[in-house]
Scaffold this motif. Structure first.
Motif, PDB file in Angstrom:
ATOM      1  N   VAL A 182     -15.289  19.759  35.412  1.00  0.00           N
ATOM      2  CA  VAL A 182     -14.490  19.857  36.643  1.00  0.00           C
ATOM      3  C   VAL A 182     -14.323  18.603  37.038  1.00  0.00           C
ATOM      4  CG1 VAL A 182     -14.676  20.820  39.078  1.00  0.00           C
ATOM      5  CG2 VAL A 182     -15.880  21.841  37.128  1.00  0.00           C
ATOM      6  N   ALA A 183     -13.449  18.221  37.425  1.00  0.00           N
ATOM      7  CA  ALA A 183     -12.658  16.946  37.883  1.00  0.00           C
ATOM      8  C   ALA A 183     -12.455  17.263  39.437  1.00  0.00           C
ATOM      9  CB  ALA A 183     -11.232  16.408  37.184  1.00  0.00           C
ATOM     10  N   ASN A 184     -12.421  15.868  39.838  1.00  0.00           N
ATOM     11  CA  ASN A 184     -12.032  15.675  41.466  1.00  0.00           C
ATOM     12  C   ASN A 184     -10.493  15.578  41.751  1.00  0.00           C
ATOM     13  OD1 ASN A 184     -11.759  13.084  40.065  1.00  0.00           O
ATOM     14  ND2 ASN A 184     -12.364  12.083  42.145  1.00  0.00           N
ATOM     15  N   LYS A 185      -9.874  16.339  40.845  1.00  0.00           N
ATOM     16  CA  LYS A 185      -8.239  16.233  41.182  1.00  0.00           C
ATOM     17  C   LYS A 185      -7.773  17.490  40.506  1.00  0.00           C
ATOM     18  CE  LYS A 185      -5.612  13.727  38.518  1.00  0.00           C
ATOM     19  NZ  LYS A 185      -4.751  12.513  37.989  1.00  0.00           N
ATOM     20  N   LYS A 186      -6.539  17.769  41.125  1.00  0.00           N
ATOM     21  CA  LYS A 186      -5.657  18.913  40.331  1.00  0.00           C
ATOM     22  C   LYS A 186      -5.354  18.433  39.101  1.00  0.00           C
ATOM     23  CE  LYS A 186      -2.353  22.316  41.836  1.00  0.00           C
ATOM     24  NZ  LYS A 186      -3.017  23.323  42.369  1.00  0.00           N
ATOM     25  N   LEU A 187      -5.587  19.391  38.131  1.00  0.00           N
ATOM     26  CA  LEU A 187      -4.924  19.052  36.560  1.00  0.00           C
ATOM     27  C   LEU A 187      -3.910  19.535  36.497  1.00  0.00           C
ATOM     28  CD1 LEU A 187      -8.648  19.292  35.022  1.00  0.00           C
ATOM     29  CD2 LEU A 187      -7.502  17.150  35.996  1.00  0.00           C
ATOM     30  N   THR A 188      -3.650  20.859  36.842  1.00  0.00           N
ATOM     31  CA  THR A 188      -2.466  21.786  36.379  1.00  0.00           C
ATOM     32  C   THR A 188      -2.137  22.609  37.571  1.00  0.00           C
ATOM     33  OG1 THR A 188      -1.590  23.328  34.643  1.00  0.00           O
ATOM     34  CG2 THR A 188      -3.782  23.440  35.452  1.00  0.00           C
ATOM     35  N   VAL A 189      -0.731  22.897  37.533  1.00  0.00           N
ATOM     36  CA  VAL A 189      -0.113  23.824  38.485  1.00  0.00           C
ATOM     37  C   VAL A 189      -0.259  25.345  38.070  1.00  0.00           C
ATOM     38  CG1 VAL A 189       1.877  24.677  39.929  1.00  0.00           C
ATOM     39  CG2 VAL A 189       1.305  22.163  39.662  1.00  0.00           C
ATOM     40  N   ASN A 190      -0.036  25.595  36.748  1.00  0.00           N
ATOM     41  CA  ASN A 190      -0.154  26.920  36.094  1.00  0.00           C
ATOM     42  C   ASN A 190      -1.335  26.761  35.125  1.00  0.00           C
ATOM     43  OD1 ASN A 190       2.224  27.775  37.530  1.00  0.00           O
ATOM     44  ND2 ASN A 190       3.534  26.371  36.386  1.00  0.00           N
ATOM     45  N   SER A 191      -1.934  27.789  34.959  1.00  0.00           N
ATOM     46  CA  SER A 191      -3.096  27.988  33.796  1.00  0.00           C
ATOM     47  C   SER A 191      -2.588  27.658  32.635  1.00  0.00           C
ATOM     48  CB  SER A 191      -3.856  29.414  34.133  1.00  0.00           C
ATOM     49  OG  SER A 191      -2.908  30.411  33.968  1.00  0.00           O
ATOM     50  N   LYS A 192      -3.352  27.002  31.507  1.00  0.00           N
ATOM     51  CA  LYS A 192      -2.840  26.775  30.271  1.00  0.00           C
ATOM     52  C   LYS A 192      -3.837  27.089  29.219  1.00  0.00           C
ATOM     53  CE  LYS A 192       0.132  23.193  31.926  1.00  0.00           C
ATOM     54  NZ  LYS A 192       0.443  21.452  31.741  1.00  0.00           N
ATOM     55  N   GLU A 193      -3.550  27.755  28.128  1.00  0.00           N
ATOM     56  CA  GLU A 193      -4.342  27.817  27.025  1.00  0.00           C
ATOM     57  C   GLU A 193      -3.832  27.341  25.768  1.00  0.00           C
ATOM     58  OE1 GLU A 193      -6.625  32.161  26.436  1.00  0.00           O
ATOM     59  OE2 GLU A 193      -4.546  32.333  26.989  1.00  0.00           O
ATOM     60  N   PHE A 194      -4.802  26.786  25.057  1.00  0.00           N
ATOM     61  CA  PHE A 194      -4.549  25.929  23.809  1.00  0.00           C
ATOM     62  C   PHE A 194      -5.457  26.730  22.730  1.00  0.00           C
ATOM     63  CE2 PHE A 194      -3.659  23.185  27.410  1.00  0.00           C
ATOM     64  CZ  PHE A 194      -2.469  22.455  26.794  1.00  0.00           C
ATOM     65  N   LYS A 195      -5.035  27.212  21.789  1.00  0.00           N
ATOM     66  CA  LYS A 195      -5.939  28.083  20.986  1.00  0.00           C
ATOM     67  C   LYS A 195      -6.143  27.293  19.435  1.00  0.00           C
ATOM     68  CE  LYS A 195      -6.419  32.408  22.799  1.00  0.00           C
ATOM     69  NZ  LYS A 195      -7.997  32.718  22.935  1.00  0.00           N
ATOM     70  N   SER A 196      -5.447  26.351  19.531  1.00  0.00           N
ATOM     71  CA  SER A 196      -5.495  25.395  18.193  1.00  0.00           C
ATOM     72  C   SER A 196      -4.824  23.854  18.517  1.00  0.00           C
ATOM     73  CB  SER A 196      -4.964  25.888  17.008  1.00  0.00           C
ATOM     74  OG  SER A 196      -3.631  25.802  16.880  1.00  0.00           O
ATOM     75  N   ILE A 197      -4.991  22.967  17.699  1.00  0.00           N
ATOM     76  CA  ILE A 197      -4.450  21.549  17.892  1.00  0.00           C
ATOM     77  C   ILE A 197      -2.931  21.768  17.873  1.00  0.00           C
ATOM     78  CG2 ILE A 197      -4.556  20.960  15.413  1.00  0.00           C
ATOM     79  CD1 ILE A 197      -4.861  18.018  16.235  1.00  0.00           C
ATOM     80  N   ASP A 198      -2.472  22.844  17.129  1.00  0.00           N
ATOM     81  CA  ASP A 198      -0.980  22.901  16.872  1.00  0.00           C
ATOM     82  C   ASP A 198      -0.201  23.379  18.241  1.00  0.00           C
ATOM     83  OD1 ASP A 198      -1.174  22.477  14.181  1.00  0.00           O
ATOM     84  OD2 ASP A 198      -1.511  24.688  13.570  1.00  0.00           O
ATOM     85  N   ASP A 199      -0.911  24.010  19.263  1.00  0.00           N
ATOM     86  CA  ASP A 199      -0.436  24.489  20.432  1.00  0.00           C
ATOM     87  C   ASP A 199      -0.248  22.958  21.432  1.00  0.00           C
ATOM     88  OD1 ASP A 199      -0.216  27.132  19.801  1.00  0.00           O
ATOM     89  OD2 ASP A 199      -2.451  26.979  20.545  1.00  0.00           O
ATOM     90  N   THR A 200      -0.753  21.887  21.024  1.00  0.00           N
ATOM     91  CA  THR A 200      -0.713  20.730  21.979  1.00  0.00           C
ATOM     92  C   THR A 200       0.372  19.660  21.686  1.00  0.00           C
ATOM     93  OG1 THR A 200      -2.099  19.319  20.261  1.00  0.00           O
ATOM     94  CG2 THR A 200      -3.361  20.860  21.969  1.00  0.00           C
ATOM     95  N   GLU A 201       0.727  18.801  22.246  1.00  0.00           N
ATOM     96  CA  GLU A 201       1.829  17.934  22.355  1.00  0.00           C
ATOM     97  C   GLU A 201       0.918  16.633  22.263  1.00  0.00           C
ATOM     98  OE1 GLU A 201       5.198  19.470  25.318  1.00  0.00           O
ATOM     99  OE2 GLU A 201       3.592  18.219  26.322  1.00  0.00           O
ATOM    100  N   PRO A 202       1.762  15.650  21.485  1.00  0.00           N
ATOM    101  CA  PRO A 202       1.237  14.249  21.211  1.00  0.00           C
ATOM    102  C   PRO A 202       0.864  13.458  22.229  1.00  0.00           C
ATOM    103  CG  PRO A 202       3.095  14.796  19.661  1.00  0.00           C
ATOM    104  CD  PRO A 202       3.262  15.826  20.688  1.00  0.00           C
ATOM    105  N   ASP A 203      -0.054  12.746  22.348  1.00  0.00           N
ATOM    106  CA  ASP A 203      -0.578  11.815  23.348  1.00  0.00           C
ATOM    107  C   ASP A 203      -0.573  12.322  24.572  1.00  0.00           C
ATOM    108  OD1 ASP A 203      -0.908   8.971  24.145  1.00  0.00           O
ATOM    109  OD2 ASP A 203       0.981   8.989  25.073  1.00  0.00           O
TER     110      ASP A 203
END
Length: 303
Positions: A123-144
């Motif tokens: 849990v962070a002390n700041k908002k991380l995302t507006v919409n919920s997001k799921e990542f099932k594997s590294i292939d679902d992510t973007e570089p950097d």
């Protein structure tokens, strides 16, 4: 990026209305403008001050809040302002002009256990995302991005991110006692560096249906009355408790012929040894009590 869609949100102060976007507008900063001179760095705020009833403009995270003078009612002007804000945001023009200096913002992150022994909530002390997001594997992510960076840990299996927390599900190759401190430090340092979560390439059935983007699933306003009642009960009574445990629950469907309710479990709830039975029984009991004679069983599916 998808276009901005603006929702009009009332506040406890009747003079102030929030115009909320489905995307972040600013990160790590908030702004308050009381006149056109103060708003020199924000062309949109300057536009808004041409309206004689605009007293103060606030910009933070994913919303613009406006305080009005008491010479009009919001009902008379809020739709027009919403359209003006949406048109500007979708024009591609800068919202706030900055000097380009990137300031480091202090971030705190703490870890919470969840009912799923393989999942931990950070849990962070700041908002991380507006919409919920799921990542099932590294292939679902973007570089950097932060999500890509988390997959540099070989034990990370899945990520679920909502509001101000990241729920991480691990492979059963290590214990959380061995890695929690390292993961927590990595998340904190990455957020302080200014990196984003990143968009996901994974579109689970749950997310697509929750957003109403599936042609096979009607939006909330098109649901039958029983389904609407189920969604309202889930949102009010079930989702907050599930979010506390690092998960989410999404309405999948209701079959009137056999009284079956289908829900999808996400985040820490997905794959949890106990959550499917516990949630199903808890939800089943509540729905049967609150919608008597219409609910026979609840089927919980992993997202």
């Amino acid at each position: 990026m998808d276009k901005h869609q603006i929702n009009i949100i009332s506040t406890s102060n009747e003079a102030i209305v929030k115009f909320e976007s489905n995307h972040f507008l600013v990160k790590n900063h908030s702004y308050e403008f009381k006149n056109t001179d103060e708003a020199k760095s924000c062309p949109l705020a300057q536009q808004l001050f041409y309206l004689p009833f605009v007293k103060t403009v606030y910009i933070a995270q994913n919303f613009i809040a406006i305080e009005r003078y008491d010479i009009v009612s919001w009902e008379d002007v809020q739709n027009e302002i919403s359209e003006q804000i949406q048109e500007y945001l979708n024009s591609g023009k800068p919202l706030v002009k900055t000097d380009g200096e990137k300031k480091q913002v202090p971030v705190t992150v703490y870890a919470e256990t969840t009912p799923n022994p393989n999942s931990m909530k950070f849990v962070a002390n700041k908002k991380l995302t507006v919409n919920s997001k799921e990542f099932k594997s590294i292939d679902d992510t973007e570089p950097d991005t932060l999500s890509r960076g988390l997959y540099s840990f070989p034990f990370v299996k899945e990520l679920y991110i909502d509001e101000n927390y990241i729920s991480i599900q691990k492979h059963d190759v290590t214990t959380w006692e061995e890695v929690t401190h390292e993961v927590r430090s990595f998340i904190r340092e990455t957020l302080e560096s200014g990196k984003d979560i990143g968009e996901t390439k994974y579109q689970s059935t749950a997310i697509v249906k929750e957003k109403g983007e599936s042609v096979d699933l009607p939006k909330f306003e098109n649901l039958d009355n029983i389904s609407k009642k189920i969604v309202e009960i889930l949102d009010e009574y079930i989702k907050p408790a599930v979010a506390n445990d690092g998960g989410n629950i999404v309405f999948e469907g209701y079959e009137e012929s056999n009284g079956e309710v289908r829900v999808i479990l996400q985040g820490a709830c997905s794959g949890c040894p106990s959550s499917t039975m516990t949630l199903r029984n808890g939800i089943e009991t509540m729905l049967k009590e609150m919608i008597p004679g219409k609910i026979e069983r609840v089927v919980a599916l992993n997202g």
